[in-house]
Design a protein around this motif. Sequence first.
Motif, short mmCIF file in Angstrom:
data_model
loop_
_atom_site.label_atom_id
_atom_site.label_comp_id
_atom_site.label_asym_id
_atom_site.label_seq_id
_atom_site.Cartn_x
_atom_site.Cartn_y
_atom_site.Cartn_z
N LYS A 136 0.87 -1.16 -0.06
CA LYS A 136 -0.15 -0.10 -0.14
C LYS A 136 1.00 1.20 0.07
N LEU A 137 0.58 1.99 -0.94
CA LEU A 137 1.39 3.60 -1.02
C LEU A 137 0.77 4.12 0.34
N LYS A 138 2.11 4.51 0.75
CA LYS A 138 2.04 5.59 1.88
C LYS A 138 1.76 7.09 1.65
N HIS A 170 1.16 10.61 -4.40
CA HIS A 170 1.64 10.10 -3.09
C HIS A 170 1.50 11.30 -1.83
N LYS A 171 0.98 12.39 -2.29
CA LYS A 171 0.96 13.39 -1.43
C LYS A 171 0.01 14.32 -1.64
#
Length: 134
Positions: free
Chosen positions: A10-12, A81-82
């Motif tokens: 899972k992408l943090k 991602h952000k």
Amino acid sequence: VQDYPLRTRKLKRSAQQIWLLWLQDANGAVWLDKRPTPGVWAGLYCLPLFDSEAALLAAVAGWSHGAEPQALPAFVHVLTHKDLHLHPWHLRLVESPSPVDGPAAQQGQWFSAAAWPGLGLPAPVRRLLEAGQG
């Protein structure tokens, strides 16, 4: 097992607060910095970025020649991602500065209203500047 896809990691996601200074001279030119690589919006032209409202206001205090910056509505720009929580401030200078006179500790230049649309800009910065044109 061969019929089902493997579970990927899972992408943090992370979040970052950024204050943007939309600096405009009396003729409508905008101060833009070229972003360093690597980093957020690497290689693109961008409004000066600050880590806090206090840092933005401190940078403006020394050379704004009495003009007062105005806080604009904050918004979120989502990257893969952000989440970028952007807090734009607009400062319209009363006088046009010299071509090299801009924010201290920033590396950039003034771009006229005819020049900046042709530059590589991050999408939220482009939308902000285009909204200010109309």
